[in-house]
Motif scaffolding. Structure first.
Motif, mmCIF file in Angstrom:
data_model
loop_
_atom_site.group_PDB
_atom_site.id
_atom_site.type_symbol
_atom_site.label_atom_id
_atom_site.label_comp_id
_atom_site.label_asym_id
_atom_site.label_seq_id
_atom_site.Cartn_x
_atom_site.Cartn_y
_atom_site.Cartn_z
ATOM 1 N N LYS A 32 0.968 -1.198 8.745
ATOM 2 C CA LYS A 32 0.949 -2.662 8.788
ATOM 3 C C LYS A 32 -0.060 -3.221 7.787
ATOM 4 N N MET A 33 -1.227 -2.590 7.699
ATOM 5 C CA MET A 33 -2.248 -3.047 6.755
ATOM 6 C C MET A 33 -1.752 -2.909 5.315
ATOM 7 N N THR B 24 -8.931 -8.247 8.575
ATOM 8 C CA THR B 24 -10.256 -8.215 9.204
ATOM 9 C C THR B 24 -10.171 -7.673 10.624
ATOM 10 N N LEU B 25 -9.178 -8.130 11.367
ATOM 11 C CA LEU B 25 -9.023 -7.677 12.747
ATOM 12 C C LEU B 25 -8.571 -6.225 12.828
ATOM 13 N N PHE B 26 -7.686 -5.805 11.917
ATOM 14 C CA PHE B 26 -7.274 -4.400 11.909
ATOM 15 C C PHE B 26 -8.476 -3.485 11.621
ATOM 16 N N GLY C 263 -3.932 -0.685 -0.580
ATOM 17 C CA GLY C 263 -2.585 -0.575 -0.018
ATOM 18 C C GLY C 263 -1.979 0.798 -0.254
ATOM 19 N N LEU C 264 -2.098 1.303 -1.483
ATOM 20 C CA LEU C 264 -1.484 2.599 -1.802
ATOM 21 C C LEU C 264 -2.168 3.736 -1.045
ATOM 22 N N ARG C 265 -3.473 3.664 -0.906
ATOM 23 C CA ARG C 265 -4.182 4.711 -0.159
ATOM 24 C C ARG C 265 -3.785 4.709 1.317
ATOM 25 N N LEU C 266 -3.575 3.533 1.873
ATOM 26 C CA LEU C 266 -3.122 3.441 3.264
ATOM 27 C C LEU C 266 -1.712 4.004 3.424
ATOM 28 N N LEU C 267 -0.854 3.756 2.444
ATOM 29 C CA LEU C 267 0.498 4.314 2.489
ATOM 30 C C LEU C 267 0.453 5.839 2.422
ATOM 31 N N ARG C 268 -0.466 6.355 1.601
ATOM 32 C CA ARG C 268 -0.606 7.815 1.508
ATOM 33 C C ARG C 268 -0.999 8.396 2.869
ATOM 34 N N GLU C 269 -1.879 7.720 3.582
ATOM 35 C CA GLU C 269 -2.266 8.169 4.926
ATOM 36 C C GLU C 269 -1.071 8.093 5.885
ATOM 37 N N THR C 270 -0.272 7.055 5.737
ATOM 38 C CA THR C 270 0.862 6.841 6.643
ATOM 39 C C THR C 270 1.935 7.904 6.471
ATOM 40 N N LEU C 271 2.030 8.485 5.274
ATOM 41 C CA LEU C 271 3.035 9.518 5.025
ATOM 42 C C LEU C 271 2.874 10.724 5.948
ATOM 43 N N GLU C 272 1.680 10.899 6.513
ATOM 44 C CA GLU C 272 1.440 12.029 7.404
ATOM 45 C C GLU C 272 2.047 11.807 8.794
ATOM 46 N N SER C 273 2.662 10.626 8.993
ATOM 47 C CA SER C 273 3.240 10.296 10.295
ATOM 48 C C SER C 273 4.299 11.312 10.707
ATOM 49 N N GLU C 274 4.412 11.511 12.013
ATOM 50 C CA GLU C 274 5.425 12.426 12.541
ATOM 51 C C GLU C 274 6.783 11.738 12.697
ATOM 52 N N VAL D 193 -8.802 6.453 19.302
ATOM 53 C CA VAL D 193 -7.407 6.054 19.114
ATOM 54 C C VAL D 193 -6.632 7.227 18.513
ATOM 55 N N PRO D 194 -5.508 7.616 19.103
ATOM 56 C CA PRO D 194 -4.710 8.733 18.559
ATOM 57 C C PRO D 194 -4.339 8.488 17.099
ATOM 58 N N ILE D 195 -4.344 9.542 16.302
ATOM 59 C CA ILE D 195 -4.117 9.420 14.861
ATOM 60 C C ILE D 195 -2.755 8.811 14.542
ATOM 61 N N GLU D 196 -1.723 9.145 15.338
ATOM 62 C CA GLU D 196 -0.392 8.588 15.071
ATOM 63 C C GLU D 196 -0.384 7.080 15.274
ATOM 64 N N GLU D 197 -1.139 6.622 16.257
ATOM 65 C CA GLU D 197 -1.244 5.180 16.489
ATOM 66 C C GLU D 197 -1.979 4.516 15.333
ATOM 67 N N LYS D 198 -3.030 5.183 14.830
ATOM 68 C CA LYS D 198 -3.759 4.632 13.676
ATOM 69 C C LYS D 198 -2.842 4.510 12.461
ATOM 70 N N ARG D 199 -1.966 5.497 12.304
ATOM 71 C CA ARG D 199 -1.059 5.455 11.147
ATOM 72 C C ARG D 199 -0.137 4.245 11.200
ATOM 73 N N SER D 200 0.252 3.843 12.407
ATOM 74 C CA SER D 200 1.080 2.634 12.521
ATOM 75 C C SER D 200 0.275 1.406 12.100
ATOM 76 N N TRP D 201 -1.040 1.419 12.356
ATOM 77 C CA TRP D 201 -1.903 0.328 11.898
ATOM 78 C C TRP D 201 -2.045 0.381 10.378
ATOM 79 N N TYR D 202 -2.235 1.593 9.835
ATOM 80 C CA TYR D 202 -2.352 1.734 8.383
ATOM 81 C C TYR D 202 -1.124 1.156 7.683
#
Length: 568
Positions: free
Chosen positions: A200-201, A176-178, A229-240, A189-198
């Motif tokens: 964790k979520m 809820t807080l995320f 969860g899987l969709r968030l992981l897919r977003e996180t894969l774009e991390s640098e 919020v920078p996209i790379e920072e959002k990916r770190s949140w994704y």
């Protein structure tokens, strides 16, 4: 007088959507302990130890989430100076950190430094952009988003989460807080920072999936958690970041392993393009990404170890040691290899006891000892001493019949390692240390000393604990003490009565009954002799409990019929 600064903070934030700081959060950590204070202190200290390790793996702004939580834990361990130091260091490195300023103000308030606390309140007010212009409001929303993300990070790390429902509640609060943080931050919020949140979520959704799959109505809830969860992981894969990518591929592999548990394949697998993917290829991608980075390899090895994939974990440890063989810089790989060897030996020993396997390979113990020797030379701690004691214990007992002593020297070495573990701050509060110490002493024929160790282990179990091994060992040790009591068995009988009664305060009635039944089945002649002695001295309560373990339970319908028959 109660500090004015606290009232200022409350009045300032009364009408706000969020409140910076950690001390107001709905956490068990912020409430008085329900059980013994020393157990809360132990669990908080263990949490602090664990988080120091996590801090090494965090980069970017989420490192401040870990450090703010470490400050909160330090405060609740009465380490106020340490808490102040942590919060001040965050404020210095990240001057816009709302949680750190609010937390620092709270600590100053408790230290009676009202002027300093007041300055923190003013700083929080300024950073929140109250009564400021539009440009400042944009910056304030970004700071608010980070504040909420840091608070979300805290909830899964709460203490005293005794059951799955409590954990589920905390994990849901974190999500809820995320989500609120993502709403507040938006494009600020920078996209790379959002990916770190994704990321964790996503890991929280995976943990929720572990919980709900045991429920009767799990299918619907699981599909929802799985897809998110899987969709968030897919977003996180774009991390640098390579570390983020490698860990994400590992989690995707975990998710793909679970797809066959559903009656219908979750739609997110097709949406994310994983219809033709398999878990092993995901794990292989993760390992390939980390192939020249010992730190990331160790993170992967730990994950595979927890998943029970011991061969893969060992192979990754070996890769990490090829990259960085120095124990001082890469002690984690040696530790993980040792844990795997001990765990596999213990598993094979249990199978051998049941006649389901051959003699365990004692070479695993030698390898574990060699690995732990390297770690102890550069980084001694209670955990490593305990693991070394476990190795020596298994070296000292028979490879099939664990109750037979075959090498007293190894058992003595185990006791030395346990003594060293007890020298550390937490040592005396850990039931595992007392339990293993008792088992070693029991092998040496020191039954009363062993019983005293088992008593300590029982006392250190949380009320409602389901782990009754310490109780089982205690009952056995006291039974042996009784049989050796000679002309005066009274002291042993008294101990048995007292500790059965104390056990009922720690464990459920069914758990205590099950252990008494186990004692009777494994030592029938001795329990029979004990019962005679109890009857002879008029101590019938324990006799009654022992008889209940062998008397068949009547169904409620039979009991009712018997009662009605006696009335007619």
């Amino acid at each position: 007088m109660e500090s004015d600064s606290t009232q200022d903070i409350e009045s300032l934030m009364e009408d706000l959507d969020y409140i910076p700081g950690h001390f107001h959060l709905d956490l068990n950590l912020n409430c008085d302990p329900v059980g013994p204070v020393k157990l809360r202190h132990r669990d908080t200290y263990l949490k602090q130890e664990s988080l120091r390790g996590e801090l090494e793996a965090e980069a970017g702004y989420l490192q401040y989430a870990v450090r703010n939580l470490l400050g909160l834990l330090a405060f609740h361990l009465d380490q106020l100076d340490k808490a102040e130091e942590i919060f001040r260091s965050i404020c210095k490195e990240d001057p816009g950190n709302l949680n750190a300023w609010a937390n620092l103000g709270y600590v100053y308030d408790k230290l009676g430094r009202e002027l300093d606390a007041g300055e923190c309140v003013e700083k929080v007010s300024h950073l929140m952009g109250l009564n400021a212009g539009e440009a400042s409001q944009e910056e304030s929303r970004q700071l608010a988003a980070r504040c909420l993300a840091e608070q979300a990070y805290v909830y899964p790390h709460d203490v005293d989460l005794e059951n799955e429902e409590d954990l589920r509640e905390r994990l849901t609060a974190a999500l809820t807080l995320f989500n609120k943080a993502l709403y507040y931050g938006g494009k600020l919020v920078p996209i790379e920072e959002k990916r770190s949140w994704y990321f964790k979520m996503a890991t929280i959704y995976i943990r929720l999936d572990d919980i709900v799959k045991t429920k009767d109505d799990s299918e619907y809830s699981r599909v929802s958690h799985y897809n998110k969860g899987l969709r968030l992981l897919r977003e996180t894969l774009e991390s640098e970041k390579t570390q983020q990518q490698a860990l994400t591929w590992c989690y995707i592999g975990i998710m793909l392993e679970r797809k066959d548990q559903f009656t219908t394949v979750p739609m997110s697998i097709h949406d994310c393009g994983y219809s033709a993917s398999d878990p092993l290829s995901c794990y292989g991608t993760a390992i390939k990404l980390a192939s020249d980075d010992a730190f990331i390899l160790n993170l992967l090895a730990k994950m595979f170890f927890l998943l029970g994939k011991h061969e893969m974990a060992t192979g990754i440890c070996n890769m990490a040691l090829n990259v960085l063989p120095d124990p001082e810089l890469n002690w984690q790989a040696y530790c993980t290899r040792a844990k795997i060897n001990v765990l596999l030996y213990a598993r094979d020993l249990e199978r051998a006891k049941l006649g389901q396997g051959g003699i365990p390979d004692r070479q695993k113990l030698t390898e574990a000892r060699n690995n732990l020797d390297k770690v102890l030379a550069v980084r001694p701690c209670w955990r490593t001493h305990l693991e070394m004691a476990q190795v020596f214990y298994y070296m000292g007992v028979d490879a099939i019949e664990e109750s037979l002593l075959v090498d007293e020297g190894a058992i003595n070495n185990a006791l030395v390692s346990l003594s060293q573990a007890l020298q550390f701050e937490l040592g005396n509060s850990l039931p595992d240390i007392h339990l293993l110490r008792g088992r070693c002493l029991l092998l040496k024929g020191e039954e009363q000393n062993a019983a005293d160790c088992f008593k300590s282990a029982v006392e250190l179990e949380r009320p409602g604990s389901t782990d009754t091994m310490a109780l089982r060992c205690l009952l056995h040790a006291l039974l042996v003490v009784f049989m050796q009591g000679g002309a005066d068995p009274d002291p042993a009988i008294t101990q048995l009565e007292q500790w059965v009664q104390k056990a009922e305060e720690r464990y459920s009635e069914d758990a205590v009954q099950a252990e008494l039944k186990c004692l009777y089945r494994t030592h029938t002649a001795e329990v029979t002799e004990l019962s005679r002695a109890l009857i002879g001295t008029g101590r019938l309560n324990l006799v009654r409990r022992l008889l209940e373990t062998v008397a068949p339970k009547q169904s409620s319908s039979k009991k009712l019929k018997a009662r009605s028959f006696s009335l007619t």
